[in-house]
Each structure stands twice: as structure tokens, then as C-alpha cells.
Design a protein around this motif. Structure first.
Motif, PDB file in Angstrom:
ATOM      1  N   MET A   1       8.802   6.032  -1.382  1.00  0.00           N
ATOM      2  CA  MET A   1      10.156   6.549  -2.990  1.00  0.00           C
ATOM      3  C   MET A   1       9.067   6.645  -4.027  1.00  0.00           C
ATOM      4  N   GLN A   2       9.167   7.787  -4.305  1.00  0.00           N
ATOM      5  CA  GLN A   2       8.267   8.330  -5.936  1.00  0.00           C
ATOM      6  C   GLN A   2       9.142   7.893  -6.750  1.00  0.00           C
ATOM      7  N   PHE A   3       8.577   7.505  -8.081  1.00  0.00           N
ATOM      8  CA  PHE A   3       9.026   6.918  -9.359  1.00  0.00           C
ATOM      9  C   PHE A   3       8.467   7.800 -10.410  1.00  0.00           C
ATOM     10  N   SER A   4       8.634   8.417 -11.602  1.00  0.00           N
ATOM     11  CA  SER A   4       7.874   9.288 -12.546  1.00  0.00           C
ATOM     12  C   SER A   4       8.581   8.839 -13.677  1.00  0.00           C
ATOM     13  N   PHE A   5       8.309   9.146 -15.158  1.00  0.00           N
ATOM     14  CA  PHE A   5       9.351   8.720 -16.369  1.00  0.00           C
ATOM     15  C   PHE A   5       9.692  10.754 -16.255  1.00  0.00           C
ATOM     16  N   ASP A   6      10.779  10.714 -16.679  1.00  0.00           N
ATOM     17  CA  ASP A   6      11.189  12.165 -16.370  1.00  0.00           C
ATOM     18  C   ASP A   6      11.607  12.866 -18.185  1.00  0.00           C
ATOM     19  N   HIS A   7      12.507  11.610 -18.864  1.00  0.00           N
ATOM     20  CA  HIS A   7      12.925  12.071 -19.635  1.00  0.00           C
ATOM     21  C   HIS A   7      13.460  10.832 -20.543  1.00  0.00           C
ATOM     22  N   LEU A   8      12.790  11.267 -21.792  1.00  0.00           N
ATOM     23  CA  LEU A   8      14.054   9.655 -22.871  1.00  0.00           C
ATOM     24  C   LEU A   8      15.293  11.138 -23.653  1.00  0.00           C
ATOM     25  N   VAL A   9      16.747  10.522 -23.372  1.00  0.00           N
ATOM     26  CA  VAL A   9      18.364  11.027 -23.997  1.00  0.00           C
ATOM     27  C   VAL A   9      18.259  10.415 -25.267  1.00  0.00           C
ATOM     28  N   TRP A  10      17.993  10.811 -26.274  1.00  0.00           N
ATOM     29  CA  TRP A  10      18.080  11.369 -28.163  1.00  0.00           C
ATOM     30  C   TRP A  10      19.414  11.446 -27.911  1.00  0.00           C
ATOM     31  N   PHE A  11      20.776  10.823 -28.365  1.00  0.00           N
ATOM     32  CA  PHE A  11      22.199  11.596 -28.439  1.00  0.00           C
ATOM     33  C   PHE A  11      21.760  11.287 -30.090  1.00  0.00           C
ATOM     34  N   PHE A  12      21.904  13.270 -30.348  1.00  0.00           N
ATOM     35  CA  PHE A  12      22.211  13.923 -31.705  1.00  0.00           C
ATOM     36  C   PHE A  12      23.500  14.929 -31.727  1.00  0.00           C
ATOM     37  N   LYS A  13      23.730  14.760 -32.986  1.00  0.00           N
ATOM     38  CA  LYS A  13      25.112  15.208 -33.009  1.00  0.00           C
ATOM     39  C   LYS A  13      24.909  17.119 -33.201  1.00  0.00           C
ATOM     40  N   ASN A  14      23.878  17.435 -33.661  1.00  0.00           N
ATOM     41  CA  ASN A  14      23.428  18.983 -33.480  1.00  0.00           C
ATOM     42  C   ASN A  14      21.684  18.600 -32.993  1.00  0.00           C
ATOM     43  N   PRO A  15      22.014  19.159 -31.405  1.00  0.00           N
ATOM     44  CA  PRO A  15      20.470  19.012 -31.757  1.00  0.00           C
ATOM     45  C   PRO A  15      19.272  20.524 -32.067  1.00  0.00           C
ATOM     46  N   GLY A  16      20.073  21.371 -32.060  1.00  0.00           N
ATOM     47  CA  GLY A  16      19.672  22.446 -33.280  1.00  0.00           C
ATOM     48  C   GLY A  16      18.722  21.819 -34.786  1.00  0.00           C
ATOM     49  N   GLU A  17      19.311  20.382 -35.047  1.00  0.00           N
ATOM     50  CA  GLU A  17      19.013  20.522 -36.374  1.00  0.00           C
ATOM     51  C   GLU A  17      17.940  19.383 -36.245  1.00  0.00           C
ATOM     52  N   ALA A  18      17.349  19.197 -34.584  1.00  0.00           N
ATOM     53  CA  ALA A  18      16.228  18.654 -34.554  1.00  0.00           C
ATOM     54  C   ALA A  18      14.895  18.510 -34.749  1.00  0.00           C
ATOM     55  N   ILE A  19      15.340  20.590 -34.964  1.00  0.00           N
ATOM     56  CA  ILE A  19      14.149  21.160 -34.822  1.00  0.00           C
ATOM     57  C   ILE A  19      12.647  20.809 -35.725  1.00  0.00           C
ATOM     58  N   GLU A  20      13.403  21.246 -37.190  1.00  0.00           N
ATOM     59  CA  GLU A  20      12.833  21.552 -38.431  1.00  0.00           C
ATOM     60  C   GLU A  20      12.219  20.212 -38.206  1.00  0.00           C
ATOM     61  N   PRO A  21      12.806  18.833 -38.357  1.00  0.00           N
ATOM     62  CA  PRO A  21      11.703  17.431 -38.435  1.00  0.00           C
ATOM     63  C   PRO A  21      10.862  16.865 -37.920  1.00  0.00           C
ATOM     64  N   LEU A  22      10.883  17.673 -36.645  1.00  0.00           N
ATOM     65  CA  LEU A  22       9.881  17.616 -35.830  1.00  0.00           C
ATOM     66  C   LEU A  22       8.428  17.640 -36.156  1.00  0.00           C
ATOM     67  N   GLU A  23       8.857  19.459 -36.543  1.00  0.00           N
ATOM     68  CA  GLU A  23       8.181  20.226 -36.624  1.00  0.00           C
ATOM     69  C   GLU A  23       7.938  19.543 -37.783  1.00  0.00           C
ATOM     70  N   GLN A  24       7.612  18.955 -38.559  1.00  0.00           N
ATOM     71  CA  GLN A  24       7.683  18.482 -39.890  1.00  0.00           C
ATOM     72  C   GLN A  24       6.289  17.540 -39.610  1.00  0.00           C
ATOM     73  N   ILE A  25       6.059  16.838 -38.207  1.00  0.00           N
ATOM     74  CA  ILE A  25       5.545  15.782 -37.754  1.00  0.00           C
ATOM     75  C   ILE A  25       4.308  16.975 -37.181  1.00  0.00           C
ATOM     76  N   GLY A  26       4.931  17.696 -36.293  1.00  0.00           N
ATOM     77  CA  GLY A  26       3.969  18.314 -35.921  1.00  0.00           C
ATOM     78  C   GLY A  26       4.367  18.010 -34.341  1.00  0.00           C
ATOM     79  N   LEU A  27       5.385  18.032 -33.888  1.00  0.00           N
ATOM     80  CA  LEU A  27       5.958  17.978 -32.682  1.00  0.00           C
ATOM     81  C   LEU A  27       6.103  19.279 -32.575  1.00  0.00           C
ATOM     82  N   LYS A  28       6.353  19.964 -31.582  1.00  0.00           N
ATOM     83  CA  LYS A  28       6.953  20.976 -30.897  1.00  0.00           C
ATOM     84  C   LYS A  28       8.328  21.182 -30.313  1.00  0.00           C
TER      85      LYS A  28
END
Length: 270
Positions: free
Chosen positions: A1-28
Motif C-alpha cells: 500500500m503506497q502513501f504520498s502527500f496529496d494536498h493541504l486544504v486551506w479554508f478561505f471564504k473567497n478562494p479567488g481572493e487568494a490569487i493576488e496575495p500569492l502572486e505578490q510572493i511569487g506563487l502561481k
């Protein structure tokens, strides 16, 4: 049986509003899609097959009906709180989810699932998977949930590459090194997670930036870092304000060296 990390869930009221702040620190960060039957939607940031999911609710009435999906019950409970946004839960990828359910029940875990899931992508493509949620009495830190995708890792990686979702981040060829959890008792927590995952736990070390005793669980893709505070500092602050929870994303191969707070969580760039 294989295990790999898949993802971290980050609760956010408006997920679209996370795009610009992450772009400001160099993440897509890109739009993900809608989980129509669950009443939720997301935006995603990929680091190969490891990724961040910013998850929000668009239909509260629909979301409140999913008792067996413990991620949805969690976000319905957590998101309205004053400090409800932020890193919340991790998913671990497996290739034998039904056998895993049997094994976890034998080990004494309460198990919900497996539960089918799907997301409608922006281009209309339907992505499908299965989820499994183990719980353990007395564990303040939410256990990971498990995911088995309909497509293989190779198929998914090729598809994400073709869609341009795993391009280099502006900050460079960034690697999602580990996700950190703030916990009160390092040994007790690792005893439960070790029983759950049966994976190697690395030697204890001191993280001076977090002012904490820490140990890692070696997991393919992205490691798990557990930290207990030694005194005042970031880890102690998180425990006081939010309790036991994921709290820091550790990224390597970036163009900077710093720890900072953004989107109600912490980020370490190295």
C-alpha cells in the motif's frame, strides 16, 4: 500500500481572493472548479502532484447536509469563526483505499467512507476521486484524510502539465518541502499518526525560528513536520489562538529566505 502527500486544504471564504496575495510572493494560483454536490469550490497552487487547495463554500445549505464527508462538516463548522480561515487539513494519496478502510477499522479508528467525489473544472472536464476519513477519540489535531484518484499519478501529471497548471512559479522552481503542524504533545501526536500511517518518524530537532521541538514523518512528495513550543513564538501563538492545526507551508528552492504571515497562515521560503 503506497502513501504520498496529496494536498493541504486551506479554508478561505473567497478562494479567488487568494490569487493576488500569492502572486505578490511569487506563487502561481489558478481557479480549480466547483464540487457541485458539496456546495464548495476552490483555487489551486501546484508543486508537481503536491498542491495547495483554497476551499470555500458557495452553497451553505447544500454543504450542511454532508455528515459523512468530514472535510465538509469541518469547513461548515470552522469557516464562520473569527479565525476560521487558514490551513486546516491534509490529504494523503493512496492506491488501495478500500483495503485501507478495513485496516484502519481493525486498528481502532472510526472510519467514514470511502466516499465518491468529483469536481467540474473550468473547461467542463469532470475530475473524479474517492475519499476516506479516519477519526480517533482524544485526538485534538484533525487526522489526515485519504484520497484515491480515478486516474494514475502519471496520467494526472501529464494532464496538469498539458494544461499549464504545473509551470514554474514566479519565485522559481519551488518545491513544497513540508507542511508544519502545531501540537501540544509531540510524542502523543506522533504515536497516533505513526499508528495511522506506519511511516518512518525522523529524529527530534530544535527549530529556533519557530521556537519549537520538532520531528518529521517522511512522506513521499511533501514531508509532515510536527512542532511543540518551547516558549513564546510562532508555534505557541498558533496553539493559543487556533489549537492544534496545520500552520506553516515550508517551500524550498525559492528566490528568498524568510518566514512571514499571510492569508491567516505562515509561509517559510528557503
Amino acid at each position: 500500500m503506497q502513501f504520498s502527500f496529496d494536498h493541504l486544504v486551506w479554508f478561505f471564504k473567497n478562494p479567488g481572493e487568494a490569487i493576488e496575495p500569492l502572486e505578490q510572493i511569487g506563487l502561481k494560483l489558478v481557479p480549480g472548479g466547483r464540487h457541485e454536490s458539496w456546495g464548495t469550490y476552490n483555487t489551486l497552487s501546484y508543486f508537481g502532484l503536491s498542491y495547495l487547495e483554497f476551499l470555500g463554500i458557495e452553497d451553505w445549505q447544500k454543504a450542511a447536509t454532508h455528515e459523512a464527508n468530514r472535510l465538509i462538516t469541518h469547513i461548515v463548522e470552522q469557516l464562520p469563526k473569527g479565525n476560521g480561515e487558514g490551513p486546516a487539513r491534509i490529504a494523503i494519496r493512496t492506491n488501495e483505499i478500500e483495503e485501507l478502510a478495513v485496516q484502519l477499522k481493525k486498528k481502532g479508528f472510526t472510519v467514514y467512507g470511502s466516499i465518491p467525489g468529483e469536481r467540474v473544472r473550468g473547461d467542463g472536464e469532470v475530475i473524479k476521486w474517492s475519499l476516506l476519513f479516519p477519526e480517533y477519540a482524544g485526538s485534538e489535531l484533525r487526522l489526515p484524510f485519504f484520497i484515491q484518484w480515478e486516474k494514475s499519478d502519471d496520467e494526472r501529471l501529464a494532464e496538469l502539465d498539458q494544461l499549464g497548471l504545473i509551470d514554474r512559479h514566479p519565485a522559481g522552481g519551488v518545491r513544497f518541502e513540508s507542511v508544519g503542524f502545531a501540537v501540544h504533545n509531540l510524542d502523543d501526536t506522533l504515536a497516533i499518526w505513526g499508528k495511522l500511517l506506519n511511516l518512518q518518524v525522523k529524529e527530534e530537532f530544535t527549530n529556533h525560528e519557530l521556537n519549537a521541538r520538532c520531528r518529521k514523518i517522511a512522506l513521499a512528495g511533501t514531508e509532515l513536520l510536527f512542532c511543540s513550543p518551547m516558549g513564546e513564538g510562532i508555534t505557541a501563538k498558533v496553539l493559543k489562538e487556533k489549537g492544534e492545526t496545520p500552520f506553516i507551508v515550508n517551500l524550498s528552492n525559492t528566490d528568498q529566505t524568510q518566514i512571514f504571515e499571510k492569508l491567516n497562515g505562515y509561509w517559510s521560503f528557503r
